[in-house]
Design a protein around this motif. Structure first.
Motif, PDB file in Angstrom:
ATOM      1  N   ASN A   7       0.808  -1.206   0.000  1.00 43.59           N
ATOM      2  CA  ASN A   7       0.000   0.000   0.000  1.00 43.59           C
ATOM      3  C   ASN A   7       0.840   1.255   0.000  1.00 43.59           C
ATOM      4  O   ASN A   7       0.510   2.234  -0.644  1.00 43.59           O
ATOM      5  CB  ASN A   7      -0.885   0.031   1.242  1.00 43.59           C
ATOM      6  CG  ASN A   7      -2.249  -0.512   0.907  1.00 43.59           C
ATOM      7  OD1 ASN A   7      -2.668  -0.435  -0.244  1.00 43.59           O
ATOM      8  ND2 ASN A   7      -2.916  -1.046   1.884  1.00 43.59           N
ATOM      9  N   ALA A  10       1.656   2.635  -3.191  1.00 46.99           N
ATOM     10  CA  ALA A  10       0.593   2.947  -4.134  1.00 46.99           C
ATOM     11  C   ALA A  10       0.123   4.395  -4.112  1.00 46.99           C
ATOM     12  O   ALA A  10      -0.856   4.721  -4.741  1.00 46.99           O
ATOM     13  CB  ALA A  10      -0.589   2.022  -3.882  1.00 46.99           C
ATOM     14  N   TRP A  11       0.811   5.266  -3.393  1.00 49.39           N
ATOM     15  CA  TRP A  11       0.367   6.652  -3.356  1.00 49.39           C
ATOM     16  C   TRP A  11       0.602   7.312  -4.709  1.00 49.39           C
ATOM     17  O   TRP A  11       1.631   7.114  -5.330  1.00 49.39           O
ATOM     18  CB  TRP A  11       1.120   7.427  -2.283  1.00 49.39           C
ATOM     19  CG  TRP A  11       0.895   6.882  -0.915  1.00 49.39           C
ATOM     20  CD1 TRP A  11       1.760   6.119  -0.183  1.00 49.39           C
ATOM     21  CD2 TRP A  11      -0.281   7.038  -0.106  1.00 49.39           C
ATOM     22  NE1 TRP A  11       1.190   5.798   1.016  1.00 49.39           N
ATOM     23  CE2 TRP A  11      -0.051   6.339   1.098  1.00 49.39           C
ATOM     24  CE3 TRP A  11      -1.498   7.688  -0.295  1.00 49.39           C
ATOM     25  CZ2 TRP A  11      -1.002   6.283   2.104  1.00 49.39           C
ATOM     26  CZ3 TRP A  11      -2.445   7.631   0.713  1.00 49.39           C
ATOM     27  CH2 TRP A  11      -2.199   6.939   1.891  1.00 49.39           C
ATOM     28  N   ASP A  12      -0.363   8.080  -5.124  1.00 44.79           N
ATOM     29  CA  ASP A  12      -0.230   8.742  -6.427  1.00 44.79           C
ATOM     30  C   ASP A  12       0.593  10.013  -6.327  1.00 44.79           C
ATOM     31  O   ASP A  12       1.193  10.459  -7.282  1.00 44.79           O
ATOM     32  CB  ASP A  12      -1.614   9.117  -6.971  1.00 44.79           C
ATOM     33  CG  ASP A  12      -2.421   7.882  -7.296  1.00 44.79           C
ATOM     34  OD1 ASP A  12      -1.793   6.896  -7.717  1.00 44.79           O
ATOM     35  OD2 ASP A  12      -3.652   7.904  -7.124  1.00 44.79           O
ATOM     36  N   LEU A  13       0.549  10.601  -5.162  1.00 48.51           N
ATOM     37  CA  LEU A  13       1.190  11.906  -5.029  1.00 48.51           C
ATOM     38  C   LEU A  13       1.705  12.033  -3.610  1.00 48.51           C
ATOM     39  O   LEU A  13       1.011  11.690  -2.660  1.00 48.51           O
ATOM     40  CB  LEU A  13       0.135  12.990  -5.308  1.00 48.51           C
ATOM     41  CG  LEU A  13       0.526  14.424  -4.957  1.00 48.51           C
ATOM     42  CD1 LEU A  13       1.518  14.944  -5.953  1.00 48.51           C
ATOM     43  CD2 LEU A  13      -0.711  15.297  -4.944  1.00 48.51           C
ATOM     44  N   VAL A  14       2.931  12.477  -3.485  1.00 51.21           N
ATOM     45  CA  VAL A  14       3.459  12.718  -2.152  1.00 51.21           C
ATOM     46  C   VAL A  14       3.891  14.173  -2.077  1.00 51.21           C
ATOM     47  O   VAL A  14       4.705  14.629  -2.876  1.00 51.21           O
ATOM     48  CB  VAL A  14       4.650  11.781  -1.844  1.00 51.21           C
ATOM     49  CG1 VAL A  14       5.196  12.065  -0.460  1.00 51.21           C
ATOM     50  CG2 VAL A  14       4.209  10.340  -1.948  1.00 51.21           C
TER      51      VAL A  14
ATOM     52  N   MET B   1      -7.239  -4.228   3.686  1.00 51.01           N
ATOM     53  CA  MET B   1      -6.493  -3.100   3.108  1.00 51.01           C
ATOM     54  C   MET B   1      -7.045  -1.793   3.665  1.00 51.01           C
ATOM     55  O   MET B   1      -8.244  -1.588   3.741  1.00 51.01           O
ATOM     56  CB  MET B   1      -6.682  -3.151   1.581  1.00 51.01           C
ATOM     57  CG  MET B   1      -6.002  -2.015   0.879  1.00 51.01           C
ATOM     58  SD  MET B   1      -6.224  -2.162  -0.898  1.00 51.01           S
ATOM     59  CE  MET B   1      -6.374  -0.453  -1.327  1.00 51.01           C
ATOM     60  N   SER B   2      -6.132  -0.968   4.085  1.00 52.23           N
ATOM     61  CA  SER B   2      -6.592   0.320   4.606  1.00 52.23           C
ATOM     62  C   SER B   2      -7.060   1.161   3.424  1.00 52.23           C
ATOM     63  O   SER B   2      -6.523   1.092   2.335  1.00 52.23           O
ATOM     64  CB  SER B   2      -5.454   1.020   5.340  1.00 52.23           C
ATOM     65  OG  SER B   2      -4.680   1.744   4.421  1.00 52.23           O
ATOM     66  N   ARG B  96      -1.370  21.940  -2.875  1.00 52.95           N
ATOM     67  CA  ARG B  96      -0.059  22.161  -3.487  1.00 52.95           C
ATOM     68  C   ARG B  96       0.178  23.604  -3.920  1.00 52.95           C
ATOM     69  O   ARG B  96       0.966  23.854  -4.820  1.00 52.95           O
ATOM     70  CB  ARG B  96       0.143  21.245  -4.700  1.00 52.95           C
ATOM     71  CG  ARG B  96       0.269  19.802  -4.299  1.00 52.95           C
ATOM     72  CD  ARG B  96       1.055  19.056  -5.324  1.00 52.95           C
ATOM     73  NE  ARG B  96       0.203  18.604  -6.412  1.00 52.95           N
ATOM     74  CZ  ARG B  96       0.667  18.129  -7.552  1.00 52.95           C
ATOM     75  NH1 ARG B  96       1.953  18.065  -7.764  1.00 52.95           N
ATOM     76  NH2 ARG B  96      -0.154  17.735  -8.489  1.00 52.95           N
ATOM     77  N   ASN B 104       5.108  15.449   5.543  1.00 47.56           N
ATOM     78  CA  ASN B 104       4.662  15.161   4.188  1.00 47.56           C
ATOM     79  C   ASN B 104       3.224  14.660   4.152  1.00 47.56           C
ATOM     80  O   ASN B 104       2.647  14.286   5.158  1.00 47.56           O
ATOM     81  CB  ASN B 104       5.609  14.192   3.489  1.00 47.56           C
ATOM     82  CG  ASN B 104       5.714  12.891   4.217  1.00 47.56           C
ATOM     83  OD1 ASN B 104       4.715  12.207   4.423  1.00 47.56           O
ATOM     84  ND2 ASN B 104       6.919  12.543   4.632  1.00 47.56           N
ATOM     85  N   ILE B 105       2.668  14.698   2.971  1.00 51.89           N
ATOM     86  CA  ILE B 105       1.277  14.298   2.760  1.00 51.89           C
ATOM     87  C   ILE B 105       1.257  13.318   1.607  1.00 51.89           C
ATOM     88  O   ILE B 105       1.873  13.564   0.570  1.00 51.89           O
ATOM     89  CB  ILE B 105       0.413  15.527   2.409  1.00 51.89           C
ATOM     90  CG1 ILE B 105       0.430  16.517   3.559  1.00 51.89           C
ATOM     91  CG2 ILE B 105      -1.014  15.106   2.085  1.00 51.89           C
ATOM     92  CD1 ILE B 105      -0.183  17.849   3.206  1.00 51.89           C
ATOM     93  N   LYS B 106       0.572  12.213   1.811  1.00 48.75           N
ATOM     94  CA  LYS B 106       0.455  11.239   0.730  1.00 48.75           C
ATOM     95  C   LYS B 106      -0.979  11.208   0.251  1.00 48.75           C
ATOM     96  O   LYS B 106      -1.904  11.211   1.055  1.00 48.75           O
ATOM     97  CB  LYS B 106       0.880   9.859   1.221  1.00 48.75           C
ATOM     98  CG  LYS B 106       2.354   9.779   1.518  1.00 48.75           C
ATOM     99  CD  LYS B 106       2.658   8.548   2.313  1.00 48.75           C
ATOM    100  CE  LYS B 106       4.135   8.487   2.651  1.00 48.75           C
ATOM    101  NZ  LYS B 106       4.361   7.580   3.763  1.00 48.75           N
ATOM    102  N   VAL B 107      -1.126  11.178  -1.037  1.00 50.50           N
ATOM    103  CA  VAL B 107      -2.457  11.277  -1.618  1.00 50.50           C
ATOM    104  C   VAL B 107      -2.647  10.157  -2.622  1.00 50.50           C
ATOM    105  O   VAL B 107      -1.726   9.815  -3.371  1.00 50.50           O
ATOM    106  CB  VAL B 107      -2.645  12.633  -2.338  1.00 50.50           C
ATOM    107  CG1 VAL B 107      -4.041  12.736  -2.903  1.00 50.50           C
ATOM    108  CG2 VAL B 107      -2.366  13.780  -1.402  1.00 50.50           C
ATOM    109  N   ARG B 108      -3.831   9.578  -2.641  1.00 43.00           N
ATOM    110  CA  ARG B 108      -4.155   8.573  -3.648  1.00 43.00           C
ATOM    111  C   ARG B 108      -5.305   9.122  -4.486  1.00 43.00           C
ATOM    112  O   ARG B 108      -6.361   9.427  -3.946  1.00 43.00           O
ATOM    113  CB  ARG B 108      -4.567   7.292  -2.939  1.00 43.00           C
ATOM    114  CG  ARG B 108      -4.491   6.062  -3.780  1.00 43.00           C
ATOM    115  CD  ARG B 108      -4.696   4.837  -2.930  1.00 43.00           C
ATOM    116  NE  ARG B 108      -3.510   4.483  -2.155  1.00 43.00           N
ATOM    117  CZ  ARG B 108      -3.559   3.842  -0.985  1.00 43.00           C
ATOM    118  NH1 ARG B 108      -4.693   3.543  -0.438  1.00 43.00           N
ATOM    119  NH2 ARG B 108      -2.451   3.546  -0.355  1.00 43.00           N
ATOM    120  N   GLY B 109      -5.109   9.261  -5.746  1.00 41.67           N
ATOM    121  CA  GLY B 109      -6.187   9.741  -6.616  1.00 41.67           C
ATOM    122  C   GLY B 109      -6.006  11.193  -6.992  1.00 41.67           C
ATOM    123  O   GLY B 109      -5.168  11.895  -6.453  1.00 41.67           O
TER     124      GLY B 109
END
Lengths: 288, 424
Positions: A7, A10-14, B1-2, B96, B104-109
């Motif tokens: 997982n 799988a991050w799209d953006l950091v 899965m989280s 952003r 930090n920041i993690k983003v999905r999508g």
């Protein structure tokens, strides 16, 4: 546990506090290509809304500058024009110079003039200066058209001997080098002006002065044997200007070496600019 | 899965106060000197929490400090906090616009932020051209906008004006068109800041409805607003920010309750005129506002208590006459008592002169619950405002506890005298 590891990948953006100097995000820029073209359209259309002459205004500026130059440099100072009819000589120089100076001025104001948009939404900031360089190509195209019309007039009515030749193809790479230099220097300046505005004051008149250190109103051949010739020679714009006239009229003083000098200057300023811009764009909102 | 789509880890943001000028460059040089020797930025160690009412000693403040939270897919998260608590800074980092100082920041999508409606609208361009421009700025491709164009225009309700420059639009139409573009973005994560504060009531409803749809489709929404009603309607979870630090996070009702009560015991003197509401001229200012119950200072009343509010005002300039207005507001809706209007004096008040007065609300008038208060000082006619204090500017709310005999404790706002006649 293993799943958790997967997982994490799988991050799209950091979004990080510190990111690599060379992390240029050019892929992002490509994703926003539609925006670049819309900005180009906006810049072009918005300038002429509510005017009667519309894009014809692009003709006015080079015509009047040419008349001015004819008077000051031609009549008063009596500077020769390499055997090219003075009108064509000045107009060709002004057309190319305009392209460079508007790219440089536009790109160097990227952060200051777009602070409102940049403060509210993210898109690759490079979109702005790139769109400026492109919309200036349209402006150049219009002024170049004027130049061609005047040249035709000279060919038909004054019997000027000019043939269309392969050298015209040189104009395209020359423009690209010009654009790269304007963009590169512009974004260097814009990166430097977000915090301290001193540079933007300086650049305003530096560009005005630079035109005199570039063979716009005089040919490079005129300087042969003069002690201050080096000043014009170190100007990376000089070979481009001379090559541009060579492409059009087969007259001009430049060497392959001097062109390589201009191209390397362009490449260096472009990449240095890219790196500086990339670093500044992340936090400029805090200081602008 | 989280299933988290946003993970914020130790995010902090430091700002430098004051002017950027000649003095700044020495700090920059010092910072650079530390960097090239591989040392830590010396200015990160200092800095104070961001409490704007207290005059600090350092030029650096932490606008955000150590923020940690996670947002799950499909969650609607409300971010609440007073002015200056760091809400907007947090959104700016998430969208952003600026970079965090640490963390930090993690983003999905795909993430789309609406920090303002109509960003990049060009006044000279027509509605149609601006829809394309604004859509592209928000991250849509041209083809995407084209396919949704009719829908966007339909939603905005400005069909007749699509080919008119937006500078000719009324401000309402402008906002409608702008929000319509934003509403048709289809990001996995939508960040919204206070955009509902504009437009008429009907349009606001439409927007809220649209946002509900968005979250209904399993997309994640982060929402910042001072409109507590909208927050409580839309959001499931919330985080409460206070002076740049995370106070609590969790269930939205819990956060709202904490937010409403957190404003007790704040002092008025610390609120500079600049932070008071904008349309005031500051001729006469509130200096002290106290709730009094049986001679003691408190904002905690029982239903059976008489509510006394004590005011001390001081004139900053010579002023002719003074009137007072006060309203009781329910946090999720509007004013519920608005008749308390009175002239304090008809005479001239000298600069520096203080006037004190008390307002008494009879017992058993206001039903148990928490109420926002809104105080205004104005001229005799009540047309010019001298000072306005509102629950949004750090003043305590009024808390009324149910009395022991009250059976249905939390319903209704006001009590009404009534009569009963048997065998009528």
């Amino acid at each position: 546990m293993e799943e958790k590891e997967k997982n994490a990948e799988a991050w799209d953006l950091v979004i990080q506090s510190r990111s690599s100097f060379f992390d240029l995000n050019l892929k992002d820029l490509w994703k926003y290509r539609d925006l670049i073209m819309l900005f180009v359209r906006r810049d072009f259309v918005a300038t002429y809304k509510q005017t009667i002459l519309g894009p014809l205004w692009h003709f006015i500026q080079p015509v009047f500058t040419t008349i001015m130059f004819l008077f000051v440099f031609g009549k008063i100072a009596n500077i020769p024009t390499d055997g090219i009819p003075p009108v064509l000589f000045y107009m060709s120089g002004i057309t190319l110079w305009n392209y460079f100076s508007s790219c440089l001025n536009g790109a160097s104001n990227t952060f200051l003039s777009n602070a409102g948009i940049f403060g509210k939404v993210y898109f690759p900031r490079l979109v702005s200066p790139i769109s400026i360089v492109i919309s200036n190509i349209i402006r150049f195209g219009i002024q170049f058209l004027l130049l061609i019309l005047v040249m035709l007039w000279y060919v038909i009515f004054k019997g000027l001997d000019l043939q269309l030749s392969w050298t015209w193809l040189l104009i395209i790479p020359l423009l690209i080098v010009m654009a790269g230099m304007g963009l590169g220097l512009g974004i260097i300046i814009s990166s430097m002006t977000t915090k301290y505005r001193d540079m933007s004051v300086l650049i305003g008149f530096a560009v005005q002065l630079l035109i005199y250190a570039t063979p716009v109103a005089y040919p490079l051949s005129f300087l042969a044997g003069k002690s201050y010739k080096w000043l014009v020679n170190i100007n990376p714009l000089s070979p481009l200007m001379e090559a541009f006239r060579f492409a059009l009229f087969h007259k001009g003083t430049f060497s392959a070496g001097s062109l390589i000098y201009s191209i390397s200057f362009m490449l260096i300023s472009f990449f240095v600019g890219l790196l500086m811009f990339n670093k500044v764009e992340r936090t400029f909102m805090d200081t602008v | 899965m989280s299933d988290s789509v946003i993970k914020v880890e130790n995010v902090s943001k430091q700002y430098r106060l004051g002017q950027v000028g000649t003095g700044t460059i020495s700090h920059d040089i010092n910072r650079w000197w530390h960097t090239i020797r591989g040392k830590e930025n010396p200015y990160l160690k200092i800095g104070e929490s961001n409490d704007r009412s207290v005059k600090g000693s350092s030029d650096y403040v932490w606008s955000l400090k150590d923020i940690n939270f996670e947002v799950k897919r499909g969650e609607v998260l409300g971010i609440i906090g007073r002015n200056g608590a760091g809400k907007s800074t947090l959104l700016k980092i998430l969208s952003r616009v600026t970079q965090p100082t640490t963390g930090n920041i993690k983003v999905r999508g795909r993430i789309a932020a609406l920090l303002e409606v109509g960003t990049g609208f060009h006044p000279e361009l027509s509605g149609r051209e601006n829809v394309f421009l604004n859509g592209a700025i928000l991250g849509m491709s041209k083809a995407e906008i084209k396919s949704k164009f009719d829908e966007i225009i339909d939603f905005s309700g400005v069909e007749r004006y699509v080919d008119t420059p937006v500078k000719r639009y009324s401000s309402g139409m402008y906002v409608r068109l702008a929000f319509a573009v934003a509403a048709h973005l289809e990001p996995e994560i939508l960040i919204i800041d206070e955009v509902l504060a504009v437009g008429d009531a009907e349009f606001q409803k439409k927007c809220l409805g649209k946002m509900k749809d968005v979250s209904g489709q399993g997309r994640t929404v982060l929402f910042v607003s001072h409109n507590l009603e909208a927050i409580s309607n839309l959001c499931d979870t919330g985080i409460l920010l206070q002076n740049g630090m995370m106070d609590i996070s969790g269930n939205i009702e819990y956060c709202l309750k904490k937010y409403i009560t957190s404003s007790r015991n704040a002092n008025l003197a610390g609120i500079s005129l600049k932070d008071r509401l904008k349309r005031t001229n500051g001729n006469v200012l509130f200096e002290e506002i106290k709730g009094i119950k049986n001679g003691n200072e408190t904002w905690d009343f029982n239903y059976d208590d008489e509510i006394i509010v004590y005011f001390k005002t001081t004139a900053q300039k010579e002023t002719d006459g003074l009137s007072f207005y006060m309203a009781l507001k329910h946090p999720f809706s509007g004013e519920i008592i608005s008749n308390i209007k009175t002239i304090i004096t008809e005479n001239k008040i000298r600069a520096g002169e203080s006037l004190c007065f008390e307002i008494t609300i009879p017992q058993r008038t206001v039903r148990p619950g928490q109420y926002g208060l809104y105080y205004v000082l104005g001229n005799k006619e009540g047309k010019i405002y001298y000072d306005v204090i509102d629950t949004n500017v750090n003043i305590p709310m009024l808390n009324i506890n149910p009395s022991s005999i009250d059976m249905d404790e939390n319903s209704g706002f006001l009590s009404m005298p009534f009569k009963m006649k048997k065998n009528a």
